[in-house]
Design a protein around this motif. Structure first.
Motif, short mmCIF file in Angstrom:
data_model
loop_
_atom_site.label_atom_id
_atom_site.label_comp_id
_atom_site.label_asym_id
_atom_site.label_seq_id
_atom_site.Cartn_x
_atom_site.Cartn_y
_atom_site.Cartn_z
N LEU A 1 8.37 -9.48 -14.38
CA LEU A 1 7.42 -9.31 -13.27
C LEU A 1 6.28 -8.39 -13.67
O LEU A 1 6.49 -7.32 -14.23
CB LEU A 1 8.14 -8.72 -12.05
N LEU A 2 5.06 -8.83 -13.35
CA LEU A 2 3.87 -8.00 -13.53
C LEU A 2 3.45 -7.43 -12.18
O LEU A 2 3.58 -8.09 -11.14
CB LEU A 2 2.70 -8.83 -14.06
N SER A 3 2.91 -6.21 -12.20
CA SER A 3 2.34 -5.62 -10.99
C SER A 3 1.05 -4.90 -11.35
O SER A 3 0.95 -4.27 -12.40
CB SER A 3 3.32 -4.66 -10.31
N GLY A 4 0.05 -5.02 -10.47
CA GLY A 4 -1.24 -4.37 -10.69
C GLY A 4 -1.59 -3.46 -9.53
O GLY A 4 -1.33 -3.80 -8.36
N SER A 5 -2.19 -2.31 -9.84
CA SER A 5 -2.35 -1.27 -8.82
C SER A 5 -3.75 -0.67 -8.81
O SER A 5 -4.54 -0.82 -9.75
CB SER A 5 -1.32 -0.17 -9.08
N ASP B 1 9.18 2.14 -8.07
CA ASP B 1 8.13 3.10 -7.72
C ASP B 1 7.34 3.54 -8.94
O ASP B 1 7.00 4.72 -9.08
CB ASP B 1 8.72 4.30 -7.00
N HIS B 2 7.03 2.59 -9.83
CA HIS B 2 6.37 2.94 -11.09
C HIS B 2 4.86 3.10 -10.97
O HIS B 2 4.20 3.42 -11.95
CB HIS B 2 6.69 1.89 -12.16
N ALA C 1 0.81 -1.21 0.00
CA ALA C 1 0.00 0.00 0.00
C ALA C 1 0.84 1.26 0.00
O ALA C 1 0.31 2.36 -0.16
CB ALA C 1 -0.94 -0.01 1.21
N ASP C 2 2.16 1.12 0.16
CA ASP C 2 3.04 2.30 0.10
C ASP C 2 3.40 2.67 -1.35
O ASP C 2 4.28 3.50 -1.58
CB ASP C 2 4.31 2.09 0.93
N LYS C 3 2.73 2.02 -2.33
CA LYS C 3 2.87 2.29 -3.77
C LYS C 3 4.14 1.69 -4.38
O LYS C 3 4.45 1.97 -5.53
CB LYS C 3 2.83 3.80 -4.07
N LEU C 4 4.85 0.87 -3.60
CA LEU C 4 6.13 0.34 -4.06
C LEU C 4 6.07 -1.15 -4.34
O LEU C 4 5.27 -1.89 -3.76
CB LEU C 4 7.22 0.60 -3.02
N VAL C 5 6.94 -1.58 -5.25
CA VAL C 5 7.20 -3.00 -5.51
C VAL C 5 8.65 -3.26 -5.10
O VAL C 5 9.55 -2.51 -5.48
CB VAL C 5 7.00 -3.35 -6.99
#
Length: 493
Positions: free
Chosen positions: A317-321, A298-299, A279-283
């Motif tokens: 790596l995939l990330s969803g936000s 921090d994308h 939740a801090d917007k970071l991966v």
């Protein structure tokens, strides 16, 4: 509620898990020395001091009443300062060292003719019954190589814990499921990831990483029963200091997240690597052998809900936000902007297709599921790539999805609308194959088994674990039944 589910591969778990040893005298002394067992730290504010003084006064008053009552009953110690000596004298009078010594003559509970003597314990009917009970207990605690093991992260009545379930199947098709043991954890769990990195040596381990409402990631050893502390902690709070005006200064460990950990993904190829979303917007990408964060990205501009490694390209790596985007990054070049796809709502979950290296699906808060092909991605971030398909899967948020590891194009979805649905995604034209209300309440986590690919574990708001044999559904059997006799082939790196 059950927040997360992980299957443990067959044969990995220790057949008889070890029971944790109680802390030694030296360990207890160390905890005392560090103040771990003392009352929480002194407050720096006058208000806290006043509260503590008031509590102390209440305690003194309670002690005074207790002593007065004891005095009325004639039980007040002559000298409260020598209470331990009094106890010692009492124990000496009892002569506990010779408690088991037999007195001469007939014993109180003897028949008067002397007790029967048995040449061996096996011949003693009383001990034999005890031995039978012991053997049954050992059998119940034994995890067989053919047993399926499921770990549930749950919260009930303000108690958070991990439950290790055994799922047994008999030759006649009947199944039995029970909790083997559980692990109390300190914070509300949000996500889990099983990993076999040999943190204790050897070829493989049996650990589970847990993300929670806290800023740390705890890694627990599943081969130990009654464990009270994690094997390893990644990140977290290093120090808290209370300041005046009721403000608290928090110092985090190096590389730590600074908010709840919402998603975890273990890299099966690089077994010491764990990715986390927060939740801090970071991966972040962690090395669990060193316990350090190697890469921070921090994308995203809002909470990051989920991360997933590609099955065939393990560096991808995939990330969803919640910023309504999915980003694909290469861990070898983390400074590269990567590739971005915009979606129509907050991301709830995402998954790579295990049968290809170029497709993934993402589930959204508005009840839709979208599929994408990374081959259509454009390097220009201003150019948006369109989804391969958009599926209106549920009436409410699709919290969880799971690809079948054996049958191509077979996807399961779970939603807060309390339904679980099975889909055929062939030719990017999704069709619903089966629907079920598993009585799990709002569905938060589903997962297909790697060892029994048509078994789907389901958990939700009721806290009841369900396992659905999807092959028992006639439409599933007709469409995907021909894969049931095949084995899963590992993707090439």
């Amino acid at each position: 509620m059950i927040a997360a589910i992980s299957w443990i591969p067959k044969g990995v778990s220790k057949s008889v898990p070890s029971v944790v040893e109680p802390p030694s005298k030296e360990e207890i002394e160390e905890m005392l020395k560090n103040g771990a067992l003392e009352r929480c730290g002194d407050s720096e504010s006058e208000e806290d001091d006043e509260i503590m003084d008031a509590d102390a006064a209440k305690q003194d008053d309670t002690v005074a009443h207790a002593l007065a009552a004891a005095d009325a009953l004639g039980k007040t110690p002559k000298n409260s300062g020598t209470s331990f000596l009094d106890i010692t004298d009492g124990l000496k009078e009892l002569d506990m060292d010779h408690y088991d010594d037999e007195d001469d003559g007939i014993e109180v509970f003897s028949k008067g003719l002397g007790d029967t003597y048995y040449p061996s314990n096996d011949m003693d009917p009383y001990l034999k019954d005890n031995n039978d009970d012991d053997s049954e207990e050992v059998e119940d605690m034994t995890i067989k190589a053919e047993d399926s093991v499921i770990v549930c992260a749950r919260n009930a009545d303000d108690l958070s814990h991990l439950e290790v379930w055994i799922f047994e199947e008999s030759e006649d098709g009947d199944s039995n499921m029970y909790v083997h043991h559980d692990v109390i954890i300190p914070a509300f769990p949000l996500c889990t990831a099983w990993l076999d990195c040999p943190l204790k040596g050897g070829e493989k381990g049996n650990f589970i990483a847990v993300g929670s409402m806290e800023t740390s990631i705890e890694i627990w050893d599943l081969d130990i029963i009654d464990e009270v502390q994690p094997f390893l902690v990644l990140g977290g709070v290093a120090e808290k200091k209370k300041k005046k005006a009721k403000k608290t200064s928090v110092k985090y460990r190096k590389g730590s997240h600074t908010d709840s950990v919402l998603g975890l993904a273990w890299n099966k190829e690089y077994r010491n690597i764990l990715a986390s979303a927060s939740a801090d917007k970071l991966v972040k990408i962690w090395d669990v052998t060193s316990g350090e964060c190697n890469i921070t990205m921090d994308h995203h501009t809002d909470k990051v809900q989920v991360v997933a490694w590609n099955h065939h390209e393990p560096q991808v790596l995939l990330s969803g936000s919640f910023d309504r985007s999915v980003v694909m990054k290469d861990g070898r070049i983390p400074t590269h902007a990567g590739f971005k796809w915009s979606v129509t709502a907050d991301v709830e979950s995402l998954a790579w297709d295990p049968h290809t290296n170029h497709s993934f699906v993402v589930s959204l808060e508005d009840g839709t599921v979208q599929g994408f092909d990374v081959r259509t991605a454009k390097s220009d971030s201003a150019s948006e790539s369109k989804p391969a398909f958009t599926l209106h899967a549920h009436d409410q948020a699709v919290c969880t999805i799971s690809y079948n590891p054996l049958a191509p194009n077979f996807l399961a979805t779970g939603s807060t609308d309390k339904m679980v649905k099975l889909w055929d995604l062939s030719n990017n034209q999704p069709s619903c194959v089966a629907t079920r209300n598993p009585k799990a309440g709002a569905v938060f986590s589903i997962s297909f088994s790697e060892d029994r690919p048509f078994l789907l574990a389901i958990g939700g708001s009721t806290g009841k674990l369900e396992v659905w044999d999807t092959l028992s559904e006639a439409p599933v059997s007709r469409k995907f039944g021909n894969y049931s006799s095949q084995s899963i082939s590992k993707p090439e790196a």
